[in-house]
Design a protein around this motif. Structure first.
Motif, PDB file in Angstrom:
ATOM      1  N   ILE A  24     -86.683 -31.676  33.775  1.00 48.69           N
ATOM      2  CA  ILE A  24     -87.149 -32.991  33.387  1.00 48.69           C
ATOM      3  C   ILE A  24     -87.524 -32.907  31.900  1.00 48.69           C
ATOM      4  CG2 ILE A  24     -89.603 -32.586  33.871  1.00 48.69           C
ATOM      5  CD1 ILE A  24     -89.606 -35.337  35.275  1.00 48.69           C
ATOM      6  N   SER A  25     -87.296 -33.977  31.148  1.00 48.88           N
ATOM      7  CA  SER A  25     -87.576 -33.928  29.705  1.00 48.88           C
ATOM      8  C   SER A  25     -88.860 -34.665  29.352  1.00 48.88           C
ATOM      9  CB  SER A  25     -86.427 -34.573  28.934  1.00 48.88           C
ATOM     10  OG  SER A  25     -85.196 -33.978  29.270  1.00 48.88           O
ATOM     11  N   LEU A  26     -89.615 -34.048  28.469  1.00 46.95           N
ATOM     12  CA  LEU A  26     -90.844 -34.685  27.982  1.00 46.95           C
ATOM     13  C   LEU A  26     -90.522 -35.639  26.837  1.00 46.95           C
ATOM     14  CD1 LEU A  26     -93.309 -31.668  27.752  1.00 46.95           C
ATOM     15  CD2 LEU A  26     -92.768 -33.149  29.690  1.00 46.95           C
ATOM     16  N   ILE A  27     -91.236 -36.755  26.807  1.00 48.35           N
ATOM     17  CA  ILE A  27     -91.090 -37.662  25.673  1.00 48.35           C
ATOM     18  C   ILE A  27     -91.281 -36.887  24.367  1.00 48.35           C
ATOM     19  CG2 ILE A  27     -92.096 -39.624  24.456  1.00 48.35           C
ATOM     20  CD1 ILE A  27     -92.877 -40.844  27.055  1.00 48.35           C
ATOM     21  N   SER A  28     -92.309 -36.055  24.361  1.00 45.71           N
ATOM     22  CA  SER A  28     -92.633 -35.283  23.149  1.00 45.71           C
ATOM     23  C   SER A  28     -91.465 -34.420  22.692  1.00 45.71           C
ATOM     24  CB  SER A  28     -93.825 -34.365  23.400  1.00 45.71           C
ATOM     25  OG  SER A  28     -94.842 -35.066  24.042  1.00 45.71           O
ATOM     26  N   ASP A  29     -90.801 -33.793  23.655  1.00 42.77           N
ATOM     27  CA  ASP A  29     -89.689 -32.917  23.292  1.00 42.77           C
ATOM     28  C   ASP A  29     -88.512 -33.711  22.739  1.00 42.77           C
ATOM     29  OD1 ASP A  29     -91.205 -30.828  24.108  1.00 42.77           O
ATOM     30  OD2 ASP A  29     -90.110 -30.447  25.976  1.00 42.77           O
ATOM     31  N   LEU A  46     -89.752 -46.645  28.229  1.00 44.97           N
ATOM     32  CA  LEU A  46     -90.368 -47.490  29.242  1.00 44.97           C
ATOM     33  C   LEU A  46     -89.487 -48.704  29.511  1.00 44.97           C
ATOM     34  CD1 LEU A  46     -92.919 -47.273  30.815  1.00 44.97           C
ATOM     35  CD2 LEU A  46     -94.161 -48.376  28.957  1.00 44.97           C
ATOM     36  N   ASP A  47     -88.955 -49.244  28.451  1.00 45.37           N
ATOM     37  CA  ASP A  47     -88.074 -50.394  28.553  1.00 45.37           C
ATOM     38  C   ASP A  47     -86.790 -50.024  29.301  1.00 45.37           C
ATOM     39  OD1 ASP A  47     -87.716 -53.060  28.094  1.00 45.37           O
ATOM     40  OD2 ASP A  47     -86.987 -52.839  26.042  1.00 45.37           O
ATOM     41  N   LEU A  48     -86.254 -48.878  28.972  1.00 47.04           N
ATOM     42  CA  LEU A  48     -85.034 -48.435  29.655  1.00 47.04           C
ATOM     43  C   LEU A  48     -85.310 -48.164  31.128  1.00 47.04           C
ATOM     44  CD1 LEU A  48     -83.523 -46.024  26.953  1.00 47.04           C
ATOM     45  CD2 LEU A  48     -82.749 -48.334  27.554  1.00 47.04           C
ATOM     46  N   LYS A  49     -86.541 -47.723  31.408  1.00 50.64           N
ATOM     47  CA  LYS A  49     -86.916 -47.495  32.796  1.00 50.64           C
ATOM     48  C   LYS A  49     -86.982 -48.815  33.557  1.00 50.64           C
ATOM     49  CE  LYS A  49     -90.690 -45.982  35.720  1.00 50.64           C
ATOM     50  NZ  LYS A  49     -92.095 -45.529  35.789  1.00 50.64           N
ATOM     51  N   ARG A  50     -87.616 -49.796  32.945  1.00 52.27           N
ATOM     52  CA  ARG A  50     -87.737 -51.100  33.591  1.00 52.27           C
ATOM     53  C   ARG A  50     -86.376 -51.722  33.872  1.00 52.27           C
ATOM     54  NH1 ARG A  50     -92.215 -52.362  29.438  1.00 52.27           N
ATOM     55  NH2 ARG A  50     -94.122 -51.831  30.564  1.00 52.27           N
ATOM     56  N   HIS A  51     -85.404 -51.319  33.072  1.00 59.19           N
ATOM     57  CA  HIS A  51     -84.064 -51.864  33.278  1.00 59.19           C
ATOM     58  C   HIS A  51     -83.185 -50.934  34.117  1.00 59.19           C
ATOM     59  CE1 HIS A  51     -85.261 -54.639  30.071  1.00 59.19           C
ATOM     60  NE2 HIS A  51     -84.364 -55.434  30.578  1.00 59.19           N
ATOM     61  N   GLY A  52     -83.801 -49.933  34.717  1.00 56.76           N
ATOM     62  CA  GLY A  52     -83.042 -49.119  35.656  1.00 56.76           C
ATOM     63  C   GLY A  52     -82.082 -48.111  35.051  1.00 56.76           C
ATOM     64  N   ILE A  53     -82.313 -47.748  33.812  1.00 59.56           N
ATOM     65  CA  ILE A  53     -81.437 -46.765  33.175  1.00 59.56           C
ATOM     66  C   ILE A  53     -81.967 -45.348  33.360  1.00 59.56           C
ATOM     67  CG2 ILE A  53     -80.300 -46.082  31.021  1.00 59.56           C
ATOM     68  CD1 ILE A  53     -79.530 -48.860  31.792  1.00 59.56           C
ATOM     69  N   GLN A  55     -85.484 -42.798  34.823  1.00 62.04           N
ATOM     70  CA  GLN A  55     -86.628 -42.747  35.724  1.00 62.04           C
ATOM     71  C   GLN A  55     -87.656 -41.782  35.140  1.00 62.04           C
ATOM     72  OE1 GLN A  55     -83.931 -40.041  38.678  1.00 62.04           O
ATOM     73  NE2 GLN A  55     -85.872 -40.809  39.496  1.00 62.04           N
ATOM     74  N   SER A  56     -88.876 -41.878  35.628  1.00 57.65           N
ATOM     75  CA  SER A  56     -89.902 -41.020  35.062  1.00 57.65           C
ATOM     76  C   SER A  56     -90.803 -40.473  36.164  1.00 57.65           C
ATOM     77  CB  SER A  56     -90.764 -41.819  34.084  1.00 57.65           C
ATOM     78  OG  SER A  56     -91.460 -42.835  34.768  1.00 57.65           O
ATOM     79  N   ARG A  57     -91.519 -39.422  35.829  1.00 52.89           N
ATOM     80  CA  ARG A  57     -92.560 -38.910  36.711  1.00 52.89           C
ATOM     81  C   ARG A  57     -93.809 -38.798  35.854  1.00 52.89           C
ATOM     82  NH1 ARG A  57     -89.877 -34.320  39.565  1.00 52.89           N
ATOM     83  NH2 ARG A  57     -90.873 -32.982  38.000  1.00 52.89           N
ATOM     84  N   ARG A  58     -94.914 -39.267  36.377  1.00 53.68           N
ATOM     85  CA  ARG A  58     -96.155 -39.234  35.605  1.00 53.68           C
ATOM     86  C   ARG A  58     -96.938 -37.966  35.883  1.00 53.68           C
ATOM     87  NH1 ARG A  58     -97.990 -45.458  35.594  1.00 53.68           N
ATOM     88  NH2 ARG A  58    -100.081 -44.656  35.442  1.00 53.68           N
ATOM     89  N   GLY A  59     -98.004 -37.803  35.124  1.00 51.98           N
ATOM     90  CA  GLY A  59     -98.905 -36.674  35.348  1.00 51.98           C
ATOM     91  C   GLY A  59     -98.339 -35.364  34.850  1.00 51.98           C
ATOM     92  N   LYS A  60     -99.080 -34.334  35.093  1.00 53.66           N
ATOM     93  CA  LYS A  60     -98.663 -33.011  34.637  1.00 53.66           C
ATOM     94  C   LYS A  60     -97.303 -32.690  35.259  1.00 53.66           C
ATOM     95  CE  LYS A  60    -100.878 -28.705  33.445  1.00 53.66           C
ATOM     96  NZ  LYS A  60    -102.163 -27.976  33.469  1.00 53.66           N
TER      97      LYS A  60
END
Lengths: 147, 147
Positions: A24-29, A46-53, A55-60
């Motif tokens: 999984i890739s970090l935004i920071s990286d 976030l915008d790309l996520k909302r449009h289904g392009i 996906q993300s996982r939150r937290g550590k």
DNA sequence: TTAATCTCTATCTATTTGGTAGAGATTGTC
DNA sequence: GACAATCTCTACCAAATAGATAGAGATTAA
């Protein structure tokens, strides 16, 4: 010109597609790797996520992944999400049609007829070229494109 | 999207081309006929004059005429004067090349390769279509372009 | 519990877009 | 020569957009 934001979106998606099978890739990286302001990239992803392009996982151990596979994500689709309509005239937009100011008859509008061809040609490329295509294509070797 | 200003420029040039053999055209007449703010049109025509597209006569009985003939004025040329570079990325512009921010190797830039095709297709149309072509083309009769 | 990570909303600055304003220069006509 | 019509030039302005930055909040792994 496409916006800086759209360029960032494409770079991020290409980076995500490249690291698909890995982690999984970090935004920071992605931000540091692609030289994109991190907080700005957050908004874009976030915008790309909302449009289904993507996906993300939150937290550590969280981060971003593609949601669709790279060969199902077209440049046109991404550009419309980030920059809005691709069409050169409002009256030629599929996603956000508007009548041009002061235009009474679209069928006889000479400007529209010329730019309709531009819109078609552009869509023909952007809606058929995927992130996977872009990654697969070999380095350009011919006549310099800027000549 | 092309700018409103560019749309005004095209409308004015088409109007000038249509009244070619008749009289010299007044800014005021073009403005009211094409629904363009007059003072704004003044600036646009002046700019087109400086770039050798139209000519003018001052004083009473003055006005505007095409300088080049309508079949020598391309949409691309006019668009570059009014809106600047046509290319979708700075690194693809012929008239105003710039390296994209943070791009180190253009030959391997996937984004550039995709948009180079868009730029080529766009220029193929805009640099080969003239004001005369636009005037000559029959009203569109097929499948609605906005479908 | 804590640290890492994404999420959300607000805010900010500079630039661009789409004009407006008004004085100036030029020319034809009386 | 006066005057009116016309283009010319420069400055200015308001709203929208681009390109971010800030910071508090929610979620998760360990």
């Amino acid at each position: 010109m496409i916006s800086q934001k759209a360029q960032y979106a494409f770079r991020a998606l290409i980076a995500l597609a490249r690291s698909e099978d890995e982690e999984i890739s970090l935004i920071s990286d992605i931000a540091s790797g692609q030289n994109i302001p991190k907080k700005f990239l957050e908004q874009i992803l976030l915008d790309l996520k909302r449009h289904g392009i993507v996906q993300s996982r939150r937290g550590k151990m969280g981060g971003y992944l593609l949601l669709k596979s790279a060969d199902e994500i077209t440049f046109g689709e991404v550009l419309r999400i980030v920059d809005g309509p691709i069409a050169p005239l409002p009256c030629l937009s599929k996603m956000a049609y508007r009548k041009c100011d002061g235009c009474d008859d679209e069928n006889s509008c000479e400007i529209r007829q010329v730019f309709a061809r531009v819109a078609d040609a552009t869509r023909e490329i952007l809606d058929k070229t995927t992130i996977a295509d872009a990654i697969a294509s070999p380095d350009y070797e011919g006549i310099p494109l800027t000549a």
